[in-house]
Design a protein around this motif. Sequence first.
Motif, PDB file in Angstrom:
ATOM      1  N   ILE A  54      -0.348  62.581  -8.565  1.00 43.62           N
ATOM      2  CA  ILE A  54      -1.695  62.380  -7.635  1.00 43.62           C
ATOM      3  C   ILE A  54      -2.750  61.352  -8.834  1.00 43.62           C
ATOM      4  CG2 ILE A  54      -3.513  63.080  -6.629  1.00 43.62           C
ATOM      5  CD1 ILE A  54      -2.297  65.494  -5.724  1.00 43.62           C
ATOM      6  N   TRP A  55      -2.484  60.377  -8.218  1.00 43.56           N
ATOM      7  CA  TRP A  55      -3.304  58.993  -9.133  1.00 43.56           C
ATOM      8  C   TRP A  55      -4.756  59.021  -8.722  1.00 43.56           C
ATOM      9  CZ3 TRP A  55      -0.784  57.503 -13.296  1.00 43.56           C
ATOM     10  CH2 TRP A  55       0.762  57.624 -13.325  1.00 43.56           C
ATOM     11  N   PHE A  56      -4.686  59.115  -7.250  1.00 44.96           N
ATOM     12  CA  PHE A  56      -6.337  58.737  -6.901  1.00 44.96           C
ATOM     13  C   PHE A  56      -6.421  59.697  -5.646  1.00 44.96           C
ATOM     14  CE2 PHE A  56      -9.048  56.044  -3.974  1.00 44.96           C
ATOM     15  CZ  PHE A  56      -9.921  55.860  -4.945  1.00 44.96           C
ATOM     16  N   VAL A  57      -7.553  59.842  -5.185  1.00 51.01           N
ATOM     17  CA  VAL A  57      -8.224  60.771  -4.075  1.00 51.01           C
ATOM     18  C   VAL A  57      -9.378  60.245  -3.550  1.00 51.01           C
ATOM     19  CG1 VAL A  57      -8.570  63.063  -2.945  1.00 51.01           C
ATOM     20  CG2 VAL A  57      -6.884  62.839  -4.951  1.00 51.01           C
ATOM     21  N   ALA A  58      -9.488  59.926  -2.482  1.00 56.15           N
ATOM     22  CA  ALA A  58     -10.768  59.459  -1.701  1.00 56.15           C
ATOM     23  C   ALA A  58     -10.880  60.257  -0.550  1.00 56.15           C
ATOM     24  CB  ALA A  58     -10.540  58.081  -1.249  1.00 56.15           C
ATOM     25  N   ARG A  59     -12.271  60.733  -0.313  1.00 59.35           N
ATOM     26  CA  ARG A  59     -12.597  61.489   0.988  1.00 59.35           C
ATOM     27  C   ARG A  59     -13.296  60.486   1.870  1.00 59.35           C
ATOM     28  NH1 ARG A  59     -17.136  64.047   2.755  1.00 59.35           N
ATOM     29  NH2 ARG A  59     -17.043  65.814   3.529  1.00 59.35           N
ATOM     30  N   PHE A  60     -12.615  60.389   3.165  1.00 65.31           N
ATOM     31  CA  PHE A  60     -13.100  59.665   4.130  1.00 65.31           C
ATOM     32  C   PHE A  60     -13.644  60.485   5.245  1.00 65.31           C
ATOM     33  CE2 PHE A  60     -10.221  57.112   2.028  1.00 65.31           C
ATOM     34  CZ  PHE A  60     -10.608  55.647   2.149  1.00 65.31           C
ATOM     35  N   SER A  61     -14.636  59.845   6.028  1.00 62.77           N
ATOM     36  CA  SER A  61     -15.088  60.513   7.176  1.00 62.77           C
ATOM     37  C   SER A  61     -14.167  60.628   8.282  1.00 62.77           C
ATOM     38  CB  SER A  61     -16.274  59.779   7.437  1.00 62.77           C
ATOM     39  OG  SER A  61     -17.521  59.593   6.818  1.00 62.77           O
ATOM     40  N   ASP A  62     -13.192  59.486   8.466  1.00 67.10           N
ATOM     41  CA  ASP A  62     -12.361  59.523   9.531  1.00 67.10           C
ATOM     42  C   ASP A  62     -11.056  58.974   8.813  1.00 67.10           C
ATOM     43  OD1 ASP A  62     -10.601  59.067  11.627  1.00 67.10           O
ATOM     44  OD2 ASP A  62     -12.058  57.988  12.674  1.00 67.10           O
ATOM     45  N   GLY A  63     -10.244  60.248   8.595  1.00 67.66           N
ATOM     46  CA  GLY A  63      -8.957  60.053   7.539  1.00 67.66           C
ATOM     47  C   GLY A  63      -7.765  59.207   8.425  1.00 67.66           C
ATOM     48  N   ASP A  64      -7.743  59.502   9.561  1.00 64.89           N
ATOM     49  CA  ASP A  64      -6.603  58.842  10.338  1.00 64.89           C
ATOM     50  C   ASP A  64      -7.143  57.055  10.344  1.00 64.89           C
ATOM     51  OD1 ASP A  64      -5.498  61.045  10.991  1.00 64.89           O
ATOM     52  OD2 ASP A  64      -6.619  61.286  12.920  1.00 64.89           O
ATOM     53  N   ALA A  65      -8.494  56.995  10.725  1.00 70.44           N
ATOM     54  CA  ALA A  65      -8.755  55.608  10.713  1.00 70.44           C
ATOM     55  C   ALA A  65      -8.562  54.935   9.338  1.00 70.44           C
ATOM     56  CB  ALA A  65     -10.056  55.282  11.250  1.00 70.44           C
ATOM     57  N   ALA A  66      -8.721  55.864   8.386  1.00 67.06           N
ATOM     58  CA  ALA A  66      -8.558  55.164   6.928  1.00 67.06           C
ATOM     59  C   ALA A  66      -7.113  54.929   6.608  1.00 67.06           C
ATOM     60  CB  ALA A  66      -9.026  56.335   5.875  1.00 67.06           C
ATOM     61  N   ALA A  67      -6.397  55.831   7.059  1.00 64.98           N
ATOM     62  CA  ALA A  67      -4.858  55.702   6.708  1.00 64.98           C
ATOM     63  C   ALA A  67      -4.314  54.255   7.584  1.00 64.98           C
ATOM     64  CB  ALA A  67      -4.106  56.773   7.351  1.00 64.98           C
ATOM     65  N   MET A  68      -4.862  54.287   8.803  1.00 67.23           N
ATOM     66  CA  MET A  68      -4.490  53.068   9.455  1.00 67.23           C
ATOM     67  C   MET A  68      -4.950  51.788   8.836  1.00 67.23           C
ATOM     68  SD  MET A  68      -4.790  53.741  13.616  1.00 67.23           S
ATOM     69  CE  MET A  68      -6.427  54.319  13.479  1.00 67.23           C
ATOM     70  N   HIS A  69      -6.150  51.790   8.123  1.00 69.22           N
ATOM     71  CA  HIS A  69      -6.606  50.591   7.386  1.00 69.22           C
ATOM     72  C   HIS A  69      -5.840  50.098   6.261  1.00 69.22           C
ATOM     73  CE1 HIS A  69     -10.563  49.115   9.543  1.00 69.22           C
ATOM     74  NE2 HIS A  69     -10.368  50.558  10.069  1.00 69.22           N
ATOM     75  N   PHE A  70      -5.594  51.369   5.514  1.00 69.78           N
ATOM     76  CA  PHE A  70      -4.584  51.233   4.411  1.00 69.78           C
ATOM     77  C   PHE A  70      -3.190  50.701   4.621  1.00 69.78           C
ATOM     78  CE2 PHE A  70      -1.372  53.069   1.826  1.00 69.78           C
ATOM     79  CZ  PHE A  70      -1.652  52.914   0.348  1.00 69.78           C
TER      80      PHE A  70
END
Length: 146
Positions: free
Chosen positions: A43-59
Amino acid sequence: MVNQETHVAYLSVQTHRDHPGLIRLLRSDHFPDTDSRAGGVVIWFVARFSDGDAAAMHFHELLRHRLVDVDDGLYRVGVVEAIAALDAVGLNHRAVYISEVITDGERAAIGQRVQRLRQGRRRRYRLYQALGVIAVLYLFLKGFLL
């Protein structure tokens, strides 16, 4: 009132020894075990998002041309580029872990890439706003000239 915590998720950039040259974006409801390298996962990096699904779509939107396997979330991209793409996501988030193996030079490269990605997003936003204003003005003038 809707509970803001319902969609909180941790997104992590990972590599696996069975997939050399590929990174994986993994979404989880809990902070992953960053100390373990069990099964060849790093694991190289971890970020905590308020909306994980939307963040995954943006990524995915940022790295869609590098997608290798949608089901496993595998992308043919370097670790630095993947970290920058995840950190540049324009949603409420907080970086909570970055591997100690990442050098100062790589951290600087990540910061520069994040800034370029954010500047590009701001330019596109301003372009869309300008096009909207032009369209409204055109319709307004067309209404007066007819």
